[in-house]
Design a protein around this motif. Structure first.
Motif, mmCIF file in Angstrom:
data_model
loop_
_atom_site.group_PDB
_atom_site.id
_atom_site.type_symbol
_atom_site.label_atom_id
_atom_site.label_comp_id
_atom_site.label_asym_id
_atom_site.label_seq_id
_atom_site.Cartn_x
_atom_site.Cartn_y
_atom_site.Cartn_z
ATOM 1 N N PRO A 56 0.803 -1.234 0.000
ATOM 2 C CA PRO A 56 0.000 0.000 0.000
ATOM 3 C C PRO A 56 0.828 1.273 0.000
ATOM 4 O O PRO A 56 0.491 2.240 -0.686
ATOM 5 N N ASP A 57 1.912 1.308 0.772
ATOM 6 C CA ASP A 57 2.738 2.521 0.814
ATOM 7 C C ASP A 57 3.354 2.816 -0.552
ATOM 8 O O ASP A 57 3.404 3.973 -0.986
ATOM 9 N N ASP A 58 3.825 1.764 -1.228
ATOM 10 C CA ASP A 58 4.413 1.947 -2.555
ATOM 11 C C ASP A 58 3.361 2.417 -3.554
ATOM 12 O O ASP A 58 3.626 3.296 -4.386
ATOM 13 N N LEU A 59 2.174 1.818 -3.480
ATOM 14 C CA LEU A 59 1.110 2.185 -4.411
ATOM 15 C C LEU A 59 0.660 3.626 -4.215
ATOM 16 O O LEU A 59 0.246 4.292 -5.166
ATOM 17 N N ASN A 60 0.745 4.108 -2.976
ATOM 18 C CA ASN A 60 0.393 5.501 -2.698
ATOM 19 C C ASN A 60 1.487 6.466 -3.135
ATOM 20 O O ASN A 60 1.222 7.642 -3.396
ATOM 21 N N ALA A 61 2.716 5.971 -3.214
ATOM 22 C CA ALA A 61 3.844 6.846 -3.538
ATOM 23 C C ALA A 61 3.941 7.158 -5.024
ATOM 24 O O ALA A 61 4.497 8.186 -5.413
ATOM 25 N N PRO A 63 1.927 6.140 -9.163
ATOM 26 C CA PRO A 63 0.922 5.367 -9.908
ATOM 27 C C PRO A 63 1.518 4.052 -10.415
ATOM 28 O O PRO A 63 2.593 4.038 -11.012
ATOM 29 N N HIS A 64 0.820 2.956 -10.146
ATOM 30 C CA HIS A 64 1.240 1.628 -10.596
ATOM 31 C C HIS A 64 0.159 1.046 -11.515
ATOM 32 O O HIS A 64 -1.038 1.184 -11.229
#
Length: 297
Positions: A56-61, A63-64
């Motif tokens: 989740p943190d990466d996805l918020n950082a 756009p994936h």
């Protein structure tokens, strides 16, 4: 049609657990780019932890795209991925954004840079036949059959690579031509390979092996067992790619009482290390020329 000449593009390839996603996030922050999955197992929606999808943190950082968007009941292919990438690149809202492709699936990178070969349609009866044969007899038996039918294709495939052996048999039976002949008829690439920045991570093998062991132990404690329970509850055929993700069979054996938690983790760790070794060999032999080599740690 996607314009491959004007978009800033970065490709990041490397073996599992080598730090590709962290590098992609850093470069996304520096360029404002979006991240596109280039890993054939991270497309499946049930197996988030087990395939090490971005959290989740990466996805918020940043756009994936193309992560967890495929049901495990689907036998997702390079062709499907290629079409999905083309759709993403064609989104008007992304037309001026850099794109960062990151993953460990060599065939996806090959398709991006060289185009995708046009393949024949496979009739349903042929597809069902060879998948049933693989389920009954196993990949090595089918590889022996392929050696008789199409020795050139068989010589390029590992006898245990069931998915590609089955694919080669399907193509031969459907068209009467070797899959190798079809692959030579490449199509249009999706990106400008000469203009793209291309990076391959080559980690120290001992460091990577230790990192793989730590990561799988973390996965087991964070919910990977529950993911496998969910996957098994779907009653899917074992031949599907999602069912062959590393860790699925080991955890399934644990849930059946035939392995301890420690034994399942050790076997899955060994399988992951072997997979990483195969990836590194492929990247070393195939991603040559103007690919940057990054060594970790």
């Amino acid at each position: 049609m996607v314009d491959v000449t004007t978009r800033q593009t970065i490709l990041i390839a490397g073996p599992t657990a080598s730090g590709k996603s962290a590098l992609a996030l850093r470069l996304s922050g520096e360029t404002g780019g979006v991240i596109i999955n280039t890993d054939s197992m991270q497309v499946y929606d049930v197996l988030s932890l087990l395939t090490a999808r971005p959290g989740p943190d990466d996805l918020n950082a940043a756009p994936h795209y193309l992560y967890g968007h495929v049901a495990p009941s689907v036998a997702y292919s390079t062709g499907r991925w290629f079409a999905d990438v083309e759709s993403v690149l064609g989104m008007p809202e992304l037309s001026d954004r850099p794109v960062i492709f990151v993953g460990g699936t060599g065939l996806y990178f090959r398709a991006l840079l060289g185009g995708l070969s046009v393949m024949p349609d496979i009739p349903a009866d042929i597809r069902v036949h060879w998948r049933q044969q693989e389920a009954v007899h196993g990949a090595e038996k089918l590889h022996a059959i392929l050696t008789e039918k199409d020795p050139v294709a068989a010589s390029t495939l590992r006898p245990t690579d069931s998915q590609r052996v089955v694919r080669a048999l399907e193509v031969f039976d459907a068209s009467g031509r070797s899959i190798i002949e079809w692959q030579k008829e490449s199509g249009r690439p999706l990106i400008d390979g000469e203009a793209a920045r291309k990076v391959v991570i080559e980690p120290d093998r001992k460091w990577l092996g230790e990192r793989i062991a730590r990561r799988f132990k973390m996965m087991m404690g964070a919910g990977a067992i529950e993911e496998v329970k969910t996957l098994l509850s779907l009653g899917l055929p074992n031949a599907l790619p999602a069912m062959r993700a590393i860790g699925v069979s080991e955890i399934a054996e644990m849930l059946a009482g035939r392995l301890s938690v420690e034994e399942a983790a050790e076997l899955a760790t060994i399988a992951t290390r072997q997979y990483a070794k195969r990836q590194m060999t492929w990247f070393r032999n195939q991603l040559t020329g103007d690919w940057e080599r990054l060594s970790y740690p």
